[in-house]
Design a protein around this motif. Structure first.
Motif, PDB file in Angstrom:
ATOM      1  N   ARG A  26      69.946  39.186  41.216  1.00  0.00           N
ATOM      2  CA  ARG A  26      69.562  38.188  40.208  1.00  0.00           C
ATOM      3  C   ARG A  26      70.295  36.873  40.414  1.00  0.00           C
ATOM      4  NH1 ARG A  26      72.104  37.888  35.327  1.00  0.00           N
ATOM      5  NH2 ARG A  26      72.736  40.075  35.496  1.00  0.00           N
ATOM      6  N   THR A  27      71.557  36.915  40.816  1.00  0.00           N
ATOM      7  CA  THR A  27      72.342  35.691  40.932  1.00  0.00           C
ATOM      8  C   THR A  27      72.239  35.043  42.310  1.00  0.00           C
ATOM      9  OG1 THR A  27      74.324  36.959  41.528  1.00  0.00           O
ATOM     10  CG2 THR A  27      73.992  36.442  39.196  1.00  0.00           C
ATOM     11  N   HIS A  28      71.806  35.789  43.332  1.00  0.00           N
ATOM     12  CA  HIS A  28      71.710  35.235  44.682  1.00  0.00           C
ATOM     13  C   HIS A  28      70.262  35.291  45.178  1.00  0.00           C
ATOM     14  CE1 HIS A  28      76.040  35.076  44.637  1.00  0.00           C
ATOM     15  NE2 HIS A  28      76.126  36.378  44.460  1.00  0.00           N
ATOM     16  N   ALA A  29      69.838  36.458  45.607  1.00  0.00           N
ATOM     17  CA  ALA A  29      68.472  36.672  46.095  1.00  0.00           C
ATOM     18  C   ALA A  29      68.255  38.182  46.138  1.00  0.00           C
ATOM     19  CB  ALA A  29      68.283  36.061  47.478  1.00  0.00           C
ATOM     20  N   PRO A  30      67.006  38.655  46.123  1.00  0.00           N
ATOM     21  CA  PRO A  30      66.769  40.097  46.200  1.00  0.00           C
ATOM     22  C   PRO A  30      67.441  40.711  47.423  1.00  0.00           C
ATOM     23  CG  PRO A  30      64.760  38.962  45.583  1.00  0.00           C
ATOM     24  CD  PRO A  30      65.751  37.902  45.946  1.00  0.00           C
ATOM     25  N   LEU A  31      68.225  41.763  47.202  1.00  0.00           N
ATOM     26  CA  LEU A  31      69.002  42.399  48.263  1.00  0.00           C
ATOM     27  C   LEU A  31      68.879  43.912  48.165  1.00  0.00           C
ATOM     28  CD1 LEU A  31      72.276  40.303  47.839  1.00  0.00           C
ATOM     29  CD2 LEU A  31      70.596  40.008  49.663  1.00  0.00           C
ATOM     30  N   ASP A  32      69.036  44.561  49.296  1.00  0.00           N
ATOM     31  CA  ASP A  32      69.106  46.026  49.345  1.00  0.00           C
ATOM     32  C   ASP A  32      70.556  46.388  49.623  1.00  0.00           C
ATOM     33  OD1 ASP A  32      68.652  48.719  49.579  1.00  0.00           O
ATOM     34  OD2 ASP A  32      67.895  48.603  51.636  1.00  0.00           O
ATOM     35  N   LEU A  33      71.223  47.083  48.702  1.00  0.00           N
ATOM     36  CA  LEU A  33      72.638  47.409  48.833  1.00  0.00           C
ATOM     37  C   LEU A  33      72.839  48.909  48.958  1.00  0.00           C
ATOM     38  CD1 LEU A  33      74.212  45.109  46.060  1.00  0.00           C
ATOM     39  CD2 LEU A  33      73.614  44.533  48.416  1.00  0.00           C
ATOM     40  N   ALA A  34      73.844  49.303  49.711  1.00  0.00           N
ATOM     41  CA  ALA A  34      74.224  50.710  49.839  1.00  0.00           C
ATOM     42  C   ALA A  34      75.737  50.779  50.006  1.00  0.00           C
ATOM     43  CB  ALA A  34      73.528  51.356  51.036  1.00  0.00           C
ATOM     44  N   SER A  35      76.346  51.839  49.472  1.00  0.00           N
ATOM     45  CA  SER A  35      77.794  51.984  49.574  1.00  0.00           C
ATOM     46  C   SER A  35      78.192  53.447  49.479  1.00  0.00           C
ATOM     47  CB  SER A  35      78.497  51.190  48.471  1.00  0.00           C
ATOM     48  OG  SER A  35      79.898  51.415  48.490  1.00  0.00           O
ATOM     49  N   GLU A  36      79.204  53.822  50.246  1.00  0.00           N
ATOM     50  CA  GLU A  36      79.755  55.171  50.140  1.00  0.00           C
ATOM     51  C   GLU A  36      80.514  55.354  48.836  1.00  0.00           C
ATOM     52  OE1 GLU A  36      82.209  55.662  53.537  1.00  0.00           O
ATOM     53  OE2 GLU A  36      80.544  55.782  54.973  1.00  0.00           O
ATOM     54  N   HIS A  37      80.770  54.272  48.144  1.00  0.00           N
ATOM     55  CA  HIS A  37      81.530  54.323  46.885  1.00  0.00           C
ATOM     56  C   HIS A  37      80.613  54.195  45.666  1.00  0.00           C
ATOM     57  CE1 HIS A  37      85.405  53.727  49.060  1.00  0.00           C
ATOM     58  NE2 HIS A  37      84.646  52.987  49.868  1.00  0.00           N
ATOM     59  N   SER A  38      79.332  54.429  45.840  1.00  0.00           N
ATOM     60  CA  SER A  38      78.386  54.174  44.754  1.00  0.00           C
ATOM     61  C   SER A  38      78.636  55.047  43.526  1.00  0.00           C
ATOM     62  CB  SER A  38      76.949  54.380  45.242  1.00  0.00           C
ATOM     63  OG  SER A  38      76.769  55.693  45.741  1.00  0.00           O
ATOM     64  N   ALA A  39      79.291  56.195  43.693  1.00  0.00           N
ATOM     65  CA  ALA A  39      79.551  57.061  42.544  1.00  0.00           C
ATOM     66  C   ALA A  39      80.554  56.450  41.576  1.00  0.00           C
ATOM     67  CB  ALA A  39      80.043  58.432  43.020  1.00  0.00           C
ATOM     68  N   ASP A  40      81.438  55.611  42.078  1.00  0.00           N
ATOM     69  CA  ASP A  40      82.413  54.927  41.226  1.00  0.00           C
ATOM     70  C   ASP A  40      82.723  53.579  41.862  1.00  0.00           C
ATOM     71  OD1 ASP A  40      84.298  54.219  39.369  1.00  0.00           O
ATOM     72  OD2 ASP A  40      85.873  55.519  40.154  1.00  0.00           O
ATOM     73  N   PHE A  41      81.745  52.698  41.799  1.00  0.00           N
ATOM     74  CA  PHE A  41      81.831  51.427  42.516  1.00  0.00           C
ATOM     75  C   PHE A  41      82.662  50.432  41.730  1.00  0.00           C
ATOM     76  CE2 PHE A  41      80.204  47.321  44.051  1.00  0.00           C
ATOM     77  CZ  PHE A  41      80.318  47.523  45.419  1.00  0.00           C
ATOM     78  N   ARG A  42      83.597  49.793  42.426  1.00  0.00           N
ATOM     79  CA  ARG A  42      84.442  48.788  41.786  1.00  0.00           C
ATOM     80  C   ARG A  42      84.151  47.421  42.391  1.00  0.00           C
ATOM     81  NH1 ARG A  42      88.876  51.972  42.986  1.00  0.00           N
ATOM     82  NH2 ARG A  42      89.906  50.190  43.987  1.00  0.00           N
ATOM     83  N   MET A  63      80.477  47.793  51.321  1.00  0.00           N
ATOM     84  CA  MET A  63      79.063  48.107  51.157  1.00  0.00           C
ATOM     85  C   MET A  63      78.269  47.467  52.284  1.00  0.00           C
ATOM     86  SD  MET A  63      77.963  45.696  47.933  1.00  0.00           S
ATOM     87  CE  MET A  63      78.343  43.949  47.885  1.00  0.00           C
ATOM     88  N   THR A  64      77.001  47.861  52.375  1.00  0.00           N
ATOM     89  CA  THR A  64      76.067  47.293  53.340  1.00  0.00           C
ATOM     90  C   THR A  64      75.015  46.500  52.575  1.00  0.00           C
ATOM     91  OG1 THR A  64      76.396  49.098  54.903  1.00  0.00           O
ATOM     92  CG2 THR A  64      74.382  47.800  55.142  1.00  0.00           C
ATOM     93  N   ILE A  65      74.787  45.278  53.019  1.00  0.00           N
ATOM     94  CA  ILE A  65      73.851  44.371  52.353  1.00  0.00           C
ATOM     95  C   ILE A  65      72.720  44.064  53.328  1.00  0.00           C
ATOM     96  CG2 ILE A  65      73.603  42.134  51.214  1.00  0.00           C
ATOM     97  CD1 ILE A  65      76.727  42.195  50.929  1.00  0.00           C
ATOM     98  N   ARG A  66      71.500  44.293  52.891  1.00  0.00           N
ATOM     99  CA  ARG A  66      70.347  44.009  53.755  1.00  0.00           C
ATOM    100  C   ARG A  66      69.415  43.016  53.062  1.00  0.00           C
ATOM    101  NH1 ARG A  66      71.108  49.571  54.620  1.00  0.00           N
ATOM    102  NH2 ARG A  66      71.557  50.092  56.813  1.00  0.00           N
ATOM    103  N   ARG A  67      68.952  42.079  53.850  1.00  0.00           N
ATOM    104  CA  ARG A  67      67.938  41.111  53.404  1.00  0.00           C
ATOM    105  C   ARG A  67      66.746  41.307  54.345  1.00  0.00           C
ATOM    106  NH1 ARG A  67      65.786  37.931  49.565  1.00  0.00           N
ATOM    107  NH2 ARG A  67      65.482  35.753  50.147  1.00  0.00           N
ATOM    108  N   THR A  68      65.702  41.924  53.848  1.00  0.00           N
ATOM    109  CA  THR A  68      64.561  42.304  54.677  1.00  0.00           C
ATOM    110  C   THR A  68      63.447  41.272  54.579  1.00  0.00           C
ATOM    111  OG1 THR A  68      63.468  43.535  52.920  1.00  0.00           O
ATOM    112  CG2 THR A  68      65.122  44.729  54.230  1.00  0.00           C
TER     113      THR A  68
END
Length: 329
Positions: A26-42, A63-68
């Motif tokens: 919402r604040t930057h641009a549509p992104l696809d995010l993934a993280s190994e810490h997603s269960a308790d993301f800080r 995390m990994t950020i993808r702009r497709t």
């Protein structure tokens, strides 16, 4: 300046990563995010808006950020994004191109270009977050031609010296003193930042001739003022020395400052007086003689320093120190 603070700790643990993903899109641009810490993301981010330019100090779990291509078709704000890596490192991929960014590197991105950006936490430091300070601005704000600016995207640029360090210092100061800026200051700050980013891009391409003359002038003044600030302690600091360090004539140096309504000598004197005033108000320096503080900031004659200080601040240096450090009754 408008400031907003986001913290994942403000929402329940199971919702934190989704909250962050929605916030980034919402604040930057549509992104696809993934993280190994997603269960308790800080994550923590301050968003500082200066006119059309946004600055944000941030810290988050890796995390990994993808702009497709599909996300770009959905929405493209047409902005350039630079991140100064402070802790950890990052890796980026654009098709067959790859780049690695380490602390004190500038990482660049383009909202119109698909790619993958991976952040990593530092190893062996007991701190598992990636830290950076980012700046995002509309492409149209840059004074370098678009096709030239596009060539910079993805290239690691150093923040350890030169214009890269000047931009890093500006962002660090903005983040530190955000409360000192009014909303009306936003457009002026945005212009300064756009000039610095334009100059950094041009320097990286060795294409300074692509910069607009006004941007050249403003960037040169910023570099000169930064130089003065780092040499205030030198009693030999003079217009001649400043001009020589920047490969310009003394007369041109004077014209640059006159266009801003101040003389070179007056600017140096005011900066030295301000540094001395700060030192006199510092309890840790209470026992340092006034004339030592004056000499530390380039004043070779104590009587001249006292007269200049009184004219600037309405009190003699010793009286200012006594009043400032006087213990409450």
């Amino acid at each position: 300046m408008i400031e907003t603070v986001f913290r994942t700790e403000d929402v329940p643990r199971p919702d934190r990563f989704d909250y962050w993903r929605e916030l980034m899109s919402r604040t930057h641009a549509p992104l696809d995010l993934a993280s190994e810490h997603s269960a308790d993301f800080r994550a923590h981010q301050r968003t500082l808006r200066f006119g059309a330019v946004t600055v944000w100090p941030t810290a988050f779990h890796p995390m990994t950020i993808r702009r497709t291509p599909g996300l770009i078709r959905r929405s493209d704000p047409e902005v350039f994004h630079l991140s100064l890596v402070l802790q950890g490192h990052a890796e980026a991929e654009w098709g067959h191109r790859e780049a690695v960014y380490r602390p004190r590197d500038w990482a660049t991105n383009d909202s119109s270009r698909p790619g993958t950006f991976r952040t990593r936490a530092p190893m062996g430091h007991g701190n598992d977050v990636f830290r950076s300070v980012g700046i995002e601005m509309p492409k149209d704000l840059l004074s370098i031609p678009r096709d030239r600016a596009d060539q910079v995207i993805g290239l690691p640029m150093s923040a350890r010296e030169g214009i890269g360090a000047l931009l890093a210092g500006a962002l660090t100061q903005l983040a530190k003193d955000a409360g000192a800026y009014r909303e009306s200051d936003g457009p002026r700050v945005a212009t300064v930042l756009a000039d610095l980013v334009s100059a950094l891009f041009a320097h990286t391409l060795e294409a300074g001739e692509d910069l607009a003359p006004e941007t050249h002038r403003r960037t040169l003044i910023l570099r000169i003022r930064d130089f003065i600030g780092r040499h205030l302690h030198d009693p030999e600091l003079s217009p001649g020395a400043i001009a020589a360090a920047h490969h310009i004539s003394v007369s041109y140096l004077h014209r640059l400052f006159q266009e801003d309504g101040v003389t070179v000598s007056a600017w140096i004197r005011r900066q030295r007086l301000e540094r001395a005033r700060q030192a006199l108000a510092d309890p840790a320096l209470r026992t340092v003689p006034v004339h030592h503080i004056a000499a530390r900031w380039g004043f070779t004659h104590h009587s001249a320093f006292t007269r200049a200080f009184r004219a600037a601040f309405g009190l003699a240096p010793s009286d200012y120190r006594d009043r400032t450090l006087r213990a409450p009754a």
